[in-house]
Enzyme design. Structure first.
Site, PDB file in Angstrom:
ATOM      1  N   PHE A 147       0.834   0.699   5.615  1.00  0.00           N
ATOM      2  CA  PHE A 147       0.616  -0.616   5.004  1.00  0.00           C
ATOM      3  C   PHE A 147       1.971  -1.247   4.745  1.00  0.00           C
ATOM      4  CE2 PHE A 147       0.101  -3.916   1.925  1.00  0.00           C
ATOM      5  CZ  PHE A 147      -1.023  -4.567   2.388  1.00  0.00           C
ATOM      6  N   ASP A 232      10.316   1.611   4.299  1.00  0.00           N
ATOM      7  CA  ASP A 232       9.681   0.610   3.444  1.00  0.00           C
ATOM      8  C   ASP A 232       9.463   1.261   2.078  1.00  0.00           C
ATOM      9  OD1 ASP A 232       7.982  -0.986   2.026  1.00  0.00           O
ATOM     10  OD2 ASP A 232       6.684  -1.488   3.717  1.00  0.00           O
ATOM     11  N   LYS A 261       8.487  -5.851  -5.002  1.00  0.00           N
ATOM     12  CA  LYS A 261       7.663  -5.524  -6.171  1.00  0.00           C
ATOM     13  C   LYS A 261       8.483  -5.393  -7.463  1.00  0.00           C
ATOM     14  CE  LYS A 261       3.973  -3.253  -3.497  1.00  0.00           C
ATOM     15  NZ  LYS A 261       2.751  -3.995  -3.675  1.00  0.00           N
TER      16      LYS A 261
HETATM   17  C1  PLP Z   1       4.701  -0.265   1.302  1.00  0.00           C
HETATM   18  C2  PLP Z   1       4.419  -1.741   1.176  1.00  0.00           C
HETATM   19  N1  PLP Z   1       5.039  -2.600   2.014  1.00  0.00           N
HETATM   20  C3  PLP Z   1       4.820  -3.917   1.938  1.00  0.00           C
HETATM   21  C4  PLP Z   1       3.945  -4.455   1.022  1.00  0.00           C
HETATM   22  C5  PLP Z   1       3.700  -5.921   1.008  1.00  0.00           C
HETATM   23  O1  PLP Z   1       4.251  -6.516  -0.136  1.00  0.00           O
HETATM   24  P1  PLP Z   1       3.766  -7.976  -0.578  1.00  0.00           P
HETATM   25  O2  PLP Z   1       2.355  -7.843  -1.045  1.00  0.00           O
HETATM   26  O3  PLP Z   1       4.723  -8.342  -1.689  1.00  0.00           O
HETATM   27  O4  PLP Z   1       3.901  -8.860   0.613  1.00  0.00           O
HETATM   28  C6  PLP Z   1       3.269  -3.589   0.141  1.00  0.00           C
HETATM   29  C7  PLP Z   1       2.295  -4.121  -0.823  1.00  0.00           C
HETATM   30  O5  PLP Z   1       1.431  -3.441  -1.339  1.00  0.00           O
HETATM   31  C8  PLP Z   1       3.513  -2.199   0.229  1.00  0.00           C
HETATM   32  O6  PLP Z   1       2.889  -1.337  -0.577  1.00  0.00           O
END
Ligand code: PLP
Length: 409
Positions: A147, A232, A261
């Site tokens: 994700f 990530d 976040k």
């Molecule tokens: C590992 C990871 N990458 C990217 C994102 C995407 O972040 P955003 O919702 O701020 O676009 C999330 C969101 O849950 C995430 O958990």
């Protein structure tokens, strides 16, 4: 206001949301109006212990007073200049973030998905300019059940049918391998591979921890083959797993790290691409940008959010309370539970399929004063703010015990 009147207001707000809002979420029907530390209150005045932390964006606790102070102070001075001009918060933000993470270059963005998109763009360009990959042939290896966000390019390499279905045509240039399988990753590398992109622990997939040594092997592969390793850490980073970055658990350093976040403590969308290998150096003026990326309000908020994370010992607290929470959860005797797993305060209770889905247990927890979220049908994810105390963990454990053992306390 009477309890009855508050209930009606809550129901009215839910009705309006359903009528006017796109139906892209299925939230628990609790309408929150206040937060402080680990606690949240709904419009009826009921108090809940937050076990989601806005998907780990509120690591520092709700409405942290020092972040609030920084935000109000900066908001009264200067909020946005665009990058057409410079602002006095960006340089100190860079300096403090670089010192904290050991990065050499930083690209400030807003949402997590934007950070992911920015990394994809940058490593492709790096592949063409530095590695000599033929134009438009760059490939990035990703992992199944990932994700990384919701934009078109990002869902192009999702393996979740809900995330992709009906949204094609998709962006090419991605190869998918199973998460945790370094041999599969090695086999997927071609002369056109410019990067691998993965989460150190897959959060949305249900807190999936790869086998020990996996990240180290991926790191070796990337070094041997001249490939950029992108981690990530948007969910795992900034203390959530009991280390500043989850990569530290395996003693590795990614070439590109994505954070978001909790970079703002939940006050404001702030994300960043961090580069240790000059990958970001390929970007030249006009090639990438964002009106809000690097704005003074975001920078001031992020500076305060980073400061309190470190000064108030939240990372160590995540390690200590997380280990205790996990151990105690694992000790609950329940035939509903298949596995308890996690690292730091990124925890999950996976239920047996016969338990009938995690949602009903989240509803039950909510009735007892805990807000937690089901993920992938059978898993309850538990990720409280990193300021949680031992007493609060014990308070939560009593409720988890009652729900998972079916006892009525
Ligand atoms: C590992 C990871 N990458 C990217 C994102 C995407 O972040 P955003 O919702 O701020 O676009 C999330 C969101 O849950 C995430 O958990």
């Amino acid at each position: 206001m009477t309890q009855h009147a508050a209930k009606l207001i809550g129901a009215d707000l839910i009705g309006t949301e359903s009528r006017l809002g796109a139906y892209n979420y299925k939230p628990l029907d609790v309408v929150l109006s206040r937060g402080e530390g680990v606690w949240l209150w709904d419009v009826e005045g009921n108090r809940y212990l937050d076990c989601l932390s806005a998907y780990s964006a509120v690591n520092q606790g709700h409405c942290h007073p020092k972040i609030l102070e920084a935000m109000v102070e900066q908001a009264s001075k200067l909020t946005l200049t665009s990058r057409a001009f410079r602002n006095d918060q960006l340089a100190p933000f860079y300096e403090e973030l670089a010192a904290l993470t050991g990065s050499h270059k930083i690209l400030p963005m807003n949402s997590g998905a934007e950070a992911v998109e920015s990394a994809i763009k940058t490593v492709r360009k790096w592949g063409y300019e530095v590695r000599g990959v033929p134009e438009n042939q760059a490939e990035i290896i990703v992992c199944a059940d990932n994700f990384h966000g919701r934009t078109i390019s990002v869902v192009s390499f999702s393996t979740d049918p809900d995330a992709r279905g009906g949204f094609g045509p998709f962006t090419p240039g991605f190869r998918t391998v199973p998460f945790g399988d370094a041999a599969a990753m090695e086999a997927a590398i071609t002369p056109n591979t410019v990067a691998v992109l993965l989460e150190p622990i897959q959060g949305e997939a249900g807190v999936v921890i790869p086998p020990p040594g996996y990240l180290r092997r991926v790191r070796e592969l990337c070094t041997e083959r001249g490939i950029v390793m992108i981690l990530d850490e948007i969910q795992t980073g900034l203390g959530r797993t009991g280390k500043l970055l989850a990569e530290e658990h395996e003693g590795v350093e990614a070439d590109v790290t994505l954070i978001g976040k909790a970079l703002s403590g939940g006050f404001y969308p702030v994300s960043a691409v961090l580069s240790n290998s000059e990958v970001l150096g390929v970007l030249k003026p006009g090639q990438h940008g964002s009106t809000f990326g690097g704005n003074p309000l975001a920078c001031a908020v992020a500076r305060a959010a980073m400061r309190v994370l470190v000064e108030e010992g939240m990372i160590d607290n995540a390690a200590t309370q997380g280990a205790y929470f996990q151990e105690q959860l694992a000790g609950i005797r329940s035939n509903l539970v298949r596995e308890v797993r996690g690292r730091g305060l990124m925890l999950a209770v996976e239920l047996h399929p016969e338990a009938g889905g995690a949602r009903r247990y989240c509803e039950d927890l909510r009735a007892r004063g805990i807000l937690a979220k089901d993920t992938h049908d059978h898993t309850i994810r538990i990720a409280p703010p990193l300021v949680i105390t031992r007493e609060q963990v014990d308070w939560a454990l009593e409720r988890f015990d009652a729900v998972l053992t079916g006892s009525h306390s």
